[in-house]
Every structure is written in C-alpha cells, then in structure tokens.
Design an enzyme around this catalytic site. Structure first.
Site, PDB file in Angstrom:
ATOM      1  N   ARG A  25       9.750 -30.246   8.151  1.00  0.00           N
ATOM      2  CA  ARG A  25      10.619 -30.072   9.314  1.00  0.00           C
ATOM      3  C   ARG A  25      10.086 -29.013  10.265  1.00  0.00           C
ATOM      4  O   ARG A  25      10.389 -29.043  11.463  1.00  0.00           O
ATOM      5  CB  ARG A  25      12.041 -29.740   8.859  1.00  0.00           C
ATOM      6  CG  ARG A  25      12.206 -28.413   8.152  1.00  0.00           C
ATOM      7  CD  ARG A  25      13.467 -28.358   7.319  1.00  0.00           C
ATOM      8  NE  ARG A  25      13.369 -29.206   6.156  1.00  0.00           N
ATOM      9  CZ  ARG A  25      14.362 -29.431   5.283  1.00  0.00           C
ATOM     10  NH1 ARG A  25      15.529 -28.850   5.475  1.00  0.00           N
ATOM     11  NH2 ARG A  25      14.170 -30.202   4.244  1.00  0.00           N
ATOM     12  N   LYS A  85       5.235 -26.470  -6.092  1.00  0.00           N
ATOM     13  CA  LYS A  85       5.904 -27.579  -6.760  1.00  0.00           C
ATOM     14  C   LYS A  85       5.472 -27.647  -8.219  1.00  0.00           C
ATOM     15  O   LYS A  85       4.315 -27.370  -8.547  1.00  0.00           O
ATOM     16  CB  LYS A  85       5.509 -28.904  -6.104  1.00  0.00           C
ATOM     17  CG  LYS A  85       6.053 -29.186  -4.726  1.00  0.00           C
ATOM     18  CD  LYS A  85       5.533 -30.531  -4.240  1.00  0.00           C
ATOM     19  CE  LYS A  85       5.991 -30.865  -2.838  1.00  0.00           C
ATOM     20  NZ  LYS A  85       7.434 -31.186  -2.786  1.00  0.00           N
TER      21      LYS A  85
END
Length: 469
Positions: free
Chosen positions: A323, A249
C-alpha cells in the site's frame, strides 16, 4: 466490436481453418440420448461401450472403419455441474489426442466465446526452465466468435501468467521494467522509468523507502499509449519479492512471494489486451517495482514516512509495504485527473480469508462502474465480488502520531482498511481497487497451478463499454 491490430505473435492461436478437421460434438448429459438417436448404430455402440455419459471433462474419439477418427465427443455435464466451475470444454480438450478439431454445438454466442477462450488458455505452458509437451489438440475458430479478439485476450493472460510464474531471481525490478519496455515496443507506447535515488528528487519517497534495501534498485515504470479518447490509468503493485522487511515473514508465508508482483503482471496483461485491440482511450500504466528486503537501511517499524501527497504514514508493520508503493503511484496518477484509475494488487491475506482464491474482491464508489463490471464479469466468466469502502472504518487507519497507519492493530477488516488507505491518495478521480490473489492453487480447466490473471477480462470489457469511443 473492437478491431484487433497486428502485434508481436504470442502463444495463443487457432488451427488453420483449411486444415482437415475432426468434428467435435459438445453433448450434455441430458442431450446424449437424443444425440445418439441421430447417429449410426456403430457410433451408439462405441459410445456405450466406452461408458461415455456426457459428464463434464469426458472426451471420446469415435473411429471410422479404417481406424481414423470419424468424430469426437466432449461431455458438457448438466446445469448443476457447470455451475461449479468454468471453461468446461477445456477439460475435455486436454484429453483429446493429437489432431485438429471443428466444434459442433448450438451454444449461445457468449458461452461459445468463453468455451473457445478456455481452449486457447489450455495451451499455456510455462516452459522457461523445463520443457513441457504442447497441447495435442488444436481447434479451428468456431463460426460466430471474434477469433482475433479471443487470441488477444489469451495472449494478455499468458503474459500475466509468465510474469507471475517467473521466480524473483529472474523477475526483479529491472526484469519487470524490461517486460514493460518490451510490451511498449510491441505496441508503440511511450515509457519512462524513474530509478533509485531519482525517486527522491521526483517526489516518490515511499517507493524509495520500501525498495532501498534491495540490491536491485526500486523504480517507477510509467507507460503511456493512445493520443485520443478518455483517460484510463492502471496502477499495479510490483513487489517482486516480499520478505516482509524487518517484520520478517515466516517461511510458510514467504514461499509464494514471487507472486507479490501479481498486480503489475495483471495490469501489463490487461494493457496488452487494450493496446492490441486498438481501443480508443488514452492509457497510462504505472508500476512501482521494488523488492521488500532486509538490510541495514531497511525502513523500520514506527518510522514515519512522508508520501508524495504530503500525508504522513506511521509504519506499524514493514510487511504492509504494498500500500505504501501504491500510494505514491496513485497520488501521481490522480494529479492528471483521469476518467478512471484502477489499481490491482496482491495486497492482503484478509481478502483471501474473505472470498478465497477464485474470486477477485474489488472496491468502487461508482455505481456505473460497479454495474458495468458485474455485468462483464458474468459475461466473461471472470468472477469478482464487491467489497465496501466502509467509511466508518476510516478511524482505524489514523494512528494519532501521523496522518495514516499502514497496518492497523486488531486484525479486523484488513482488506477494507487497506483499500481505505489507498483511497486517501485518490481525491480527484474515479477510483476502483482490486485486491487479487494472482495464483491458482490447484489445477482447473484452462488454469494450471501457478500464476493467473484475475478480473482482467472483466475490466477489459468494462473499460471498452465505459470509455472506448
């Protein structure tokens, strides 16, 4: 109404009802003239001299002749201003001087309970690293509210806030496990934790893959409470810090990643509410706790992982790791076929783009669950917004070289495709998924800037309505 069991004392509390209390009148703008007409002339003059209009957030103490507080007044605004927020009494409570107050109002019971809860939540302070002055004003529980239940709910919310606010240096997977163990001990729950390489032998490979690069080992926390009643399983994303993995990120996106375990924090706070209230259900809490770190053994883009359910997943972005860990936990939960599975996760930026930070978007195919949740959300001033499990988008999560794609290209419908991905791992149980933010970006009444629970009060009440026996 639920009976609240005794539990370990936590911060939220009401003042001793035997204490000397200052009457606190809650007065709306359109009621001020009528209220003043029933007061002595010195009171009216004092109110006028201090420009008290009844606007939201206003607070005024009216002194007696000897200088002591004769009464206090809190502004309740008008219908339009009240619609722009919630916990309106809390805004005034924070401005009142030190003392004990007894509320004087004719609010409907539900509104009174919410305003009282807001007062309790206003007392929250995150003071692990820096001492903060406590709230000066204390409230005697108003007649007609379930004081024990309100303190239980406030305690659960404060637990959630503390966990989210704690930086990853002190809230890694082992620390999150300890928080769960402490909660289990408080309520007499059973807890089992699968850690490190044991995740592979216990067929939880994607939890292991996401967390294996960190110094603090990945783990699955499995807590159970209650022996009778319907089975409800809560699954919370416990990514204690998310660098993005090899798809690192940028700094601006990494700054708040201590809150990427907000789903886990919220289900632990919710679990406290359920257990402390003595709800007649069989509760299970599953938390995959990991750090998504960068190392020589990080999982890579274009890796293909095999999940607990046997479905293969192509990794097209290592930053879509939440997820993956949820998928193994959901598959495990589904094997028991509970009456309801609920997952909570700070899962997608797309959800924030769609509804902003204040609403908790959720997905469910059960109209019974939806109608109950929508009702309880409104009742408890805990806003949610239904999003669709839009089946035509299923093709977007099928990459061709594996059963599933963890990060479909194109950027469209990101929160929906993430929810569809998770639904693939729940085939035998009713399922609802909440894509929460877990953070209050600017201070608001009863909600300081920082970690915050979302949808927990609405879910708590919905579970009581649907499954409590």
């Amino acid at each position: 109404m639920l009976h609240v069991q005794e539990s370990t004392p936590m911060p939220a509390k009401f003042a001793d009802p035997k204490s000397h209390a200052v009457p606190l009148h809650l007065v709306a703008e359109d009621q001020l003239d009528a209220w003043l007409s029933g007061q002595a002339a010195p009171v009216s003059k004092w109110v006028e001299a201090n420009n008290f209009t009844g606007a939201l957030g206003q607070a005024l103490v009216v002194p007696a002749i000897d200088g002591a507080a004769q009464m206090a007044i809190a502004g309740y605004g008008n219908e339009t201003s009240r619609q722009r927020g919630r916990f309106h009494l809390a805004g005034a409570a924070a401005k009142l001087p030190k003392g004990t107050y007894r509320l004087k109002t004719n609010l409907p019971a539900t509104t009174l309970a919410n305003e009282t809860l807001g007062w309790l939540l206003s007392s929250y302070r995150f003071d692990r690293y820096k001492t903060s002055p406590p709230m000066k004003a204390e409230l005697i529980a108003p007649d007609g509210v379930n004081a024990d239940l309100l303190t239980t709910i406030a305690d659960g919310e404060m637990l959630t806030r503390d966990l989210i606010n704690t930086p990853a240096s002190d809230m890694g997977p082992p620390d999150l496990e300890q928080a769960a163990r402490d909660l289990a001990k408080t309520h007499g729950a059973d807890i089992n934790v699968i850690t490190g390489e044991e995740l592979l032998t216990q067929n939880l490979p994607m939890i292991h893959a996401v967390g294996r690069a960190a110094n603090r080992a990945p783990r699955l926390i499995d807590m159970r409470w209650g022996k009778t009643g319907k089975k409800v399983t809560l699954v919370g994303k416990g990514v204690c810090f998310d660098t993005g993995g090899l798809n690192l990120k940028p700094a601006a996106s990494m700054g708040l990643m201590k809150k990427d375990m907000g789903g886990a924090a919220t289900v632990l706070g919710l679990a406290h509410m359920i257990m402390a209230s003595g709800m007649k259900i069989q509760l299970r809490v599953l938390i995959p706790a990991v750090e998504n770190s960068v190392s020589s053994n990080s999982f890579r883009p274009q890796d293909i992982l095999t999940s607990r359910k046997g479905l293969t997943v192509e990794i097209n972005n290592t930053d879509a790791e939440g997820r993956l860990v949820l998928a193994d936990a959901l598959a495990l939960a589904d094997e028991e076929k509970p009456d309801q599975i609920i997952s909570m996760a700070t899962l997608t930026g797309a959800a924030r783009v769609a509804v902003g930070p204040d609403l908790a978007p959720y997905f469910s195919d059960s109209q019974t669950f939806v109608s109950t949740l929508e009702s309880t959300a409104e009742t408890h001033a805990d806003p949610v917004w239904r999003m669709p499990f839009h089946t035509p988008y299923e093709a977007m999560i099928e990459p061709g070289v594996a059963d599933l794609d963890n990060a479909p290209s194109g950027g469209f419908a990101g929160c929906i495709t993430a929810a569809l991905f998770l639904r693939r791992f729940v085939t035998d149980s009713p399922y609802a998924h909440f894509d929460i933010y877990g953070w209050q970006p600017t201070a608001a009444p009863a909600r300081p800037k920082g970690g915050v629970g979302q949808a927990n009060r609405a879910i708590f009440s919905a579970i009581e309505t649907l499954f409590h026996q």
